[in-house]
Design an enzyme around this catalytic site. Sequence first.
Site, PDB file in Angstrom:
ATOM      1  N   ASP A  87     -13.124   0.854  -5.496  1.00 37.79           N
ATOM      2  CA  ASP A  87     -13.949  -0.667  -5.207  1.00 37.79           C
ATOM      3  C   ASP A  87     -12.990  -1.569  -4.330  1.00 37.79           C
ATOM      4  O   ASP A  87     -12.821  -2.616  -4.926  1.00 37.79           O
ATOM      5  CB  ASP A  87     -14.309  -1.030  -6.509  1.00 37.79           C
ATOM      6  CG  ASP A  87     -15.453  -2.194  -6.295  1.00 37.79           C
ATOM      7  OD1 ASP A  87     -15.936  -1.940  -5.190  1.00 37.79           O
ATOM      8  OD2 ASP A  87     -15.588  -3.017  -7.078  1.00 37.79           O
ATOM      9  N   ASP A 115      -8.893  -4.883 -10.704  1.00 39.83           N
ATOM     10  CA  ASP A 115     -10.175  -4.616 -11.248  1.00 39.83           C
ATOM     11  C   ASP A 115     -10.406  -3.041 -10.901  1.00 39.83           C
ATOM     12  O   ASP A 115     -10.982  -2.558  -9.833  1.00 39.83           O
ATOM     13  CB  ASP A 115     -11.399  -5.241 -10.655  1.00 39.83           C
ATOM     14  CG  ASP A 115     -12.608  -4.846 -11.099  1.00 39.83           C
ATOM     15  OD1 ASP A 115     -12.561  -4.028 -12.150  1.00 39.83           O
ATOM     16  OD2 ASP A 115     -13.825  -5.647 -10.852  1.00 39.83           O
TER      17      ASP A 115
END
Length: 324
Positions: free
Chosen positions: A197, A213
Amino acid sequence: MIMNYYQLTPDAIADALMSVGIHVDSGLMALNSYENRVYRFKSDTDGPLVAKFYRPQRWSRQQIQEEHDFLFASANAGVRVAVPLKREQSSIFSYNNMLFAVWPAISGRQLETDNLDQLEAFGEQVARLHQVGAGLTLTHRPQLTTDDYLLRARAVLQQQAQIPKTLSAAFFKQLDAVIERASALYQPRQQLSIHCDCHASNILWNDGPWLLDFDDCRTGPAVQDLWMMLSGSRQEQLMQLDTLLAGYENVREFDNAELALIEPLRAMRIVNYMAWLAARWSDPAFPLNFPWFNTEEYWQQQLGVLAEQLQHLNAAPLSLTSWN
């Protein structure tokens, strides 16, 4: 105190953190995270911290542990990532059956995707991450597949999305054409453990890029962690790609055949994002933060998005031979 994931109160968050010896001194602030519940605060003993409460039933404890193991291995190899705090040799904590973890807060500004120096440095960090990922197997995490990102996503859209009847037939006809073409083109030759991501909002710049993240980390092709930095015209994307790979190949060889995966991966992201919103619509945070979703105007726009993406899928892939 009983903890409700959908209504985490400041007292409940403070109690959970206190259970592992972390005291909230000040500044408890919710961050922009919809999949999990993430809060920044200051501790009188550990300084600025970020706590992440994992969405129930999304990842197993084993899958979360693999996220953390990937981070620890990457940090040990010199990759600029933040690693979660440990208490009694564990980085995963549980309070009232809710799993959470705590990280040191990283300060900085968002990566500037139009800054070629920053793009080159980012490419180098991704290559360092992939050096680790090539030798670290994510046994419990899923692979990046069309079955998940396209076929499963289609089923979610059919069952849970509120698509107007007047648009439904045209939408699914266009969607099926995108799925068929993307599935035929998505044929990765090599896969490794990746961030998955890697968009600009998950990168902070502070004397270099920090990769943040890793909640979606899984097994997939290397190009997945690069293509989301591309934007603009074809020529602009080629220049950006050339810069990214200049940094990447300072550390690790890149297989140029993976450039043909960019448009299938983009299609997978588009379709999976729609399905994600549909699947999470019962979470009160989603109608509040995405009020435009499930409107007739939104689905009409997605018809156009899918039509445009099908054109990209049918066009020649990006090739650095046409740039150099």
